[in-house]
Motif scaffolding. Sequence first.
Motif, PDB file in Angstrom:
ATOM      1  N   THR A  97      10.728   0.597  -1.362  1.00  0.00           N
ATOM      2  CA  THR A  97      10.301   0.484   0.032  1.00  0.00           C
ATOM      3  C   THR A  97       8.863  -0.011   0.017  1.00  0.00           C
ATOM      4  OG1 THR A  97      10.056   2.856  -0.153  1.00  0.00           O
ATOM      5  CG2 THR A  97      11.699   2.071   1.398  1.00  0.00           C
ATOM      6  N   MET A 102       3.355  -5.510   5.917  1.00  0.00           N
ATOM      7  CA  MET A 102       2.691  -6.409   4.984  1.00  0.00           C
ATOM      8  C   MET A 102       3.637  -7.524   4.542  1.00  0.00           C
ATOM      9  SD  MET A 102      -0.211  -5.092   4.999  1.00  0.00           S
ATOM     10  CE  MET A 102      -1.195  -5.653   3.619  1.00  0.00           C
ATOM     11  N   TYR A 110      -2.066  -7.634  -4.158  1.00  0.00           N
ATOM     12  CA  TYR A 110      -2.660  -6.313  -4.389  1.00  0.00           C
ATOM     13  C   TYR A 110      -2.197  -5.736  -5.729  1.00  0.00           C
ATOM     14  CZ  TYR A 110      -3.636  -1.303  -3.440  1.00  0.00           C
ATOM     15  OH  TYR A 110      -4.054  -0.003  -3.503  1.00  0.00           O
ATOM     16  N   PHE A 111      -0.900  -5.769  -5.958  1.00  0.00           N
ATOM     17  CA  PHE A 111      -0.358  -5.222  -7.208  1.00  0.00           C
ATOM     18  C   PHE A 111      -0.907  -5.968  -8.426  1.00  0.00           C
ATOM     19  CE2 PHE A 111       3.808  -3.445  -5.192  1.00  0.00           C
ATOM     20  CZ  PHE A 111       3.055  -2.497  -4.543  1.00  0.00           C
TER      21      PHE A 111
ATOM     22  N   ALA B  29      -9.874  -3.610  -4.469  1.00  0.00           N
ATOM     23  CA  ALA B  29      -8.607  -4.200  -4.040  1.00  0.00           C
ATOM     24  C   ALA B  29      -7.910  -3.274  -3.049  1.00  0.00           C
ATOM     25  CB  ALA B  29      -7.708  -4.457  -5.244  1.00  0.00           C
ATOM     26  N   THR B  30      -8.008  -1.971  -3.306  1.00  0.00           N
ATOM     27  CA  THR B  30      -7.376  -1.006  -2.412  1.00  0.00           C
ATOM     28  C   THR B  30      -8.034  -1.035  -1.035  1.00  0.00           C
ATOM     29  OG1 THR B  30      -6.865   0.385  -4.310  1.00  0.00           O
ATOM     30  CG2 THR B  30      -6.737   1.415  -2.150  1.00  0.00           C
ATOM     31  N   PHE B  33      -6.878  -4.157   0.705  1.00  0.00           N
ATOM     32  CA  PHE B  33      -5.472  -4.032   1.085  1.00  0.00           C
ATOM     33  C   PHE B  33      -5.322  -3.090   2.278  1.00  0.00           C
ATOM     34  CE2 PHE B  33      -1.154  -2.201   0.514  1.00  0.00           C
ATOM     35  CZ  PHE B  33      -0.431  -3.382   0.557  1.00  0.00           C
ATOM     36  N   LYS B  36      -6.221  -4.707   5.513  1.00  0.00           N
ATOM     37  CA  LYS B  36      -5.141  -5.575   5.999  1.00  0.00           C
ATOM     38  C   LYS B  36      -3.999  -4.737   6.560  1.00  0.00           C
ATOM     39  CE  LYS B  36      -6.021  -9.182   2.574  1.00  0.00           C
ATOM     40  NZ  LYS B  36      -5.563  -9.597   1.245  1.00  0.00           N
ATOM     41  N   ARG B  37      -3.711  -3.664   5.833  1.00  0.00           N
ATOM     42  CA  ARG B  37      -2.575  -2.833   6.224  1.00  0.00           C
ATOM     43  C   ARG B  37      -2.818  -2.170   7.567  1.00  0.00           C
ATOM     44  NH1 ARG B  37      -1.123   2.196   2.655  1.00  0.00           N
ATOM     45  NH2 ARG B  37       0.191   3.084   4.258  1.00  0.00           N
ATOM     46  N   LYS B  40      -3.504  -3.744  12.476  1.00  0.00           N
ATOM     47  CA  LYS B  40      -2.906  -3.497  13.777  1.00  0.00           C
ATOM     48  C   LYS B  40      -3.488  -2.221  14.390  1.00  0.00           C
ATOM     49  CE  LYS B  40       1.686  -3.104  15.693  1.00  0.00           C
ATOM     50  NZ  LYS B  40       3.042  -2.741  15.271  1.00  0.00           N
ATOM     51  N   ASP B 104       3.518   7.809   1.582  1.00  0.00           N
ATOM     52  CA  ASP B 104       4.009   7.345   0.286  1.00  0.00           C
ATOM     53  C   ASP B 104       5.108   8.243  -0.270  1.00  0.00           C
ATOM     54  OD1 ASP B 104       2.600   4.968  -0.193  1.00  0.00           O
ATOM     55  OD2 ASP B 104       0.778   6.108  -0.594  1.00  0.00           O
ATOM     56  N   LYS B 107       8.277   7.920   2.776  1.00  0.00           N
ATOM     57  CA  LYS B 107       9.007   6.645   2.764  1.00  0.00           C
ATOM     58  C   LYS B 107       9.209   6.100   1.353  1.00  0.00           C
ATOM     59  CE  LYS B 107       8.893   5.672   7.390  1.00  0.00           C
ATOM     60  NZ  LYS B 107       9.746   6.692   8.004  1.00  0.00           N
ATOM     61  N   THR B 109       7.229   4.809  -0.653  1.00  0.00           N
ATOM     62  CA  THR B 109       6.437   3.655  -1.063  1.00  0.00           C
ATOM     63  C   THR B 109       5.627   3.986  -2.321  1.00  0.00           C
ATOM     64  OG1 THR B 109       4.964   4.392   0.678  1.00  0.00           O
ATOM     65  CG2 THR B 109       6.179   2.379   1.086  1.00  0.00           C
ATOM     66  N   GLY B 110       5.425   5.272  -2.540  1.00  0.00           N
ATOM     67  CA  GLY B 110       4.676   5.692  -3.723  1.00  0.00           C
ATOM     68  C   GLY B 110       5.346   5.282  -5.030  1.00  0.00           C
ATOM     69  N   ILE B 113       3.700   2.133  -5.959  1.00  0.00           N
ATOM     70  CA  ILE B 113       2.258   2.045  -6.095  1.00  0.00           C
ATOM     71  C   ILE B 113       1.686   2.921  -7.213  1.00  0.00           C
ATOM     72  CG2 ILE B 113       1.654   3.771  -4.326  1.00  0.00           C
ATOM     73  CD1 ILE B 113      -0.063   0.860  -3.704  1.00  0.00           C
ATOM     74  N   LEU B 122      -6.974   5.310  -5.948  1.00  0.00           N
ATOM     75  CA  LEU B 122      -6.234   4.954  -4.741  1.00  0.00           C
ATOM     76  C   LEU B 122      -6.787   5.731  -3.546  1.00  0.00           C
ATOM     77  CD1 LEU B 122      -3.696   3.383  -3.700  1.00  0.00           C
ATOM     78  CD2 LEU B 122      -2.451   5.509  -3.972  1.00  0.00           C
ATOM     79  N   ARG B 126      -8.714   4.264  -0.277  1.00  0.00           N
ATOM     80  CA  ARG B 126      -8.137   4.489   1.050  1.00  0.00           C
ATOM     81  C   ARG B 126      -9.102   5.202   1.969  1.00  0.00           C
ATOM     82  NH1 ARG B 126      -1.813   6.123   0.145  1.00  0.00           N
ATOM     83  NH2 ARG B 126      -1.173   4.024  -0.437  1.00  0.00           N
TER      84      ARG B 126
END
Lengths: 350, 303
Positions: A97, A102, A110-111, B29-30, B33, B36-37, B40, B104, B107, B109-110, B113, B122, B126
Amino acid sequence: MPQNNKEIIINLKNLTKRFGSFTAVSNFNLEIRKGEIIGLLGPNGAGKTTTMKMIARLLNPDEGEIWIKDNGNLELLTGKNMVTLLDHIGFLIENPTFYEHMTPRKILSYFAILKGYPKKKIPKRIEEVLALVGLTDWIDKKVGTFSKGMKQKLGVVSALIHDPDILILDEPQTGLDPKARRETREMFLKLKNQGKTIFLSSHLLYEVSEISDRIAIINQGKLIAFDTMKNLEMASKDIKLQIQLMELPVDIEKKRVELEEIILPYTGLKLKSKIVSFNPELKIFEARFNGELTNQRKILEELTKKEIDIVNFSVPRANALEDLYIQLIAGVATEEVAEPQAIIKGDRGD
Amino acid sequence: MNIVKEETIESRMDKVPVGLKKSLTQVGATVTFEFKRNLKNMFISFGIAVGIYILSLVINLIQEGRGAESPASAGEYLTSYLGMIGFFILIIAVMFAGNIIALDYDKHTGNLIFPKITKGRLFLGRVIARYLLSALAVLVYYVLIGATALIKYGDLPIEILASLGWAMLYTFAVFALVAFFSSFLKKTSTTIVVSLVMMLMVFNLGTTILMMTGVTWEPLFILTYYANIITYSVGYSVAGVFVIGLPTERFLEGSIGPGVGGDGPTFMRWITPDVTGAIIGMIIYSVILIGAAYLFFRRRQQK
Ligand SMILES: Nc1ncnc2c1ncn2[C@@H]1O[C@H](COP(=O)(O)OP(=O)(O)OP(=O)(O)O)[C@@H](O)[C@H]1O
Ligand SMILES: [Mg+2]
C-alpha cells in the motif's frame, strides 16, 4: 549441484515467531545462496509473510537467528546493524500500500534517495524500472487511482529501485494478469542472469516452479521440503503420466484395466493396483509411476508395442509437484509427520 | 577472500553516502517527501486559518454594527482575534500529527518504508516537516490578523511577536501530544478522536475540578492552560482598560452566581502562566511526549 559451491548470503537458523500462544513460524531453517532464485511455497497462513517480515525486521523473531552477508562475512542481524545489513536487499512485503496522494515518481525517488542511489541517476532509473512493468504512462498519476495489479507492479518495482543484490518478494505476482505474470517471471530470470539473488513466495506452485532453482515448502510454520524441482519430483515417487488416446473408448473401465495390465510391471512402485485412472475432466488416462525417465520410456514402448493409439503421452511437471505439494501439506495437517524432513537437502548433501 | 572483501567495500563506497552524511540525506529526503505528501493538508490548513479569521472579523463587524465601541488600541483589537487560537492550533496539530505514525500501521504503508530507513530518522524528518507546516498555518493566521489590525489602526504592538512565539511553542506541545497518541493507537481516526477528547474535555474537566476544589497551585500540568499566554502576552483588560503586556496578577478569585460578586461558592482561577513557567512547562511537555512517541514507535511491530 553447482549452486552448492556458491556462497551462502542469507542464513535463517531456527527462526520462530509466536503470536500469543499461536506459533506462526516454527524452527525455520533456510540457506539462500548467491545468484539463485528460491521459491517459498505454502498455502494461506503457512507463515510465508511472517518469515519475510522477520528478515525485514518488521517483526522480531522470538527465537532463532538471521545471518546476512555483508562485506564478505555473514553477520547476525540485530536491531543495531539492520540498516547496513538490509541496505542491499529490496523488499516487497505483502500487498503493497502506498501513500495514496503520491505519484510513482515521487515515491520511487524518495525510496531511491533513502537507499543511497546516486542522485543524478535517479530520474532515469525511475523511468527504466517503470518501463519494466509497463507503468511508464502512469509515472505522474496518483497511486490512489491505480488498480490492484498496478499497485502490485509498483510494489515490485519499488523493491528494485536501488538496484539491490538481493530481492525478497512476498507474493509478487498476486493480482497480476497472465501476461503480467509471464513478464514478471521473465524479469526475475533476467535479474538472476545479472547475478541477483531472489527469494520469492507464493501459494501457487506454477508461479515458483518455472523460475526457482530450489523450492522451499512451508506449512503451518514449518519447513517441510527444500530442494530442487527435480529432486522434489523424484522424491514424490508418485508422478502422474498422462495418456491421451485417439478416441475415447466406449467402455472406459475395460480400457483402464487393459492399460493397467500393460503399465503395471514398469511403474517402479510397490503398488499393485489402481495404477491407472481415468480423469473425466481432461478426458485422459493417468498412470502413476516413480517418475524415472527409464520407466517412462519403457511404458511408452510397451504401449506402442500393444498398438494403443496414443496421441499424447506426457508428464506435466507442475502437476506432479502440485500433487506432492498437496500431499505434503495434507500429511502435516493430519499426522504431524516428521518424515518429509527426508526431502530437505542441506548444503552438505550431494 | 580478501580481494572479494575489498571490492565490495569499494563498490559500496561510491554508491552509498556514509555515516552522518547518509543520515542527513535520509532525514532531508523525508522532510521533502513529507512536504509533498502534506501539500493538500497545507492548503486546507490555510483555508482553516482564513475561515477562523473571517469568522472573527464578521463577529467584530457585527458588534461594531450594533454600535459597540471598537477597541481603543490595536493590541486590544488583536486579542479579539486570539480567542479561538487554542482551538485553531489543536485542529492544525491534529491534521498534521494525527497520522504521523498510526497510518503506517493501519494502512500497512510501513511495510514499504521501514526497512529503508531507521525509525529515528524517519520520525525526525516527519516531525520537522509536519511541525513546520503546522507553524506555517499559524503564521498565516497571524499575518492575516496583523495586517487587519495594521490597516485599521495604522500601527501594531510589538507584543504580537511575543504572542506568535508562544503560539509556535504551544503548537509544538500540542503537536507532540497528538504524535504521542499516534505512536500507539491503531488508527489515525482514533488518534484524532482521543486527541480532541483529551484537549477539549479531559483537560477542561481537570481545570474545573481544580477550580471547584479550591486548590491554589498553578495548573502547569494541564496542557491547555498554556494557550492562555498566547492571548495574555498581547495584553489584558482591567475594569475596561486595556493594558499591554502580561498581567502581573495571574491568579483570580471570584464567585459563581448571579451578578458581580455573587453569593455563590468562590472559585480561584489561574488566568495565564508567566514567562518562565510557560517556557519550562511547554518544553517539558514537548520533550516527554515526543520522546515517548519515539520510544513507542521504535518498539512497535508491523502487524
Ligand atoms: N499480527 C499477527 N497476529 C496474530 N496472528 C498473526 C499475525 N500475523 C500473522 N498471524 C498468523 O500467522 C500465520 C501465518 O501468517 P502469514 O501471514 O505469515 O501467512 P502467509 O503464508 O503469508 O499466508 P498468505 O498466503 O495468506 O499470505 C497465520 O495463521 C496468521 O493468522
Ligand atoms: Mg502472506
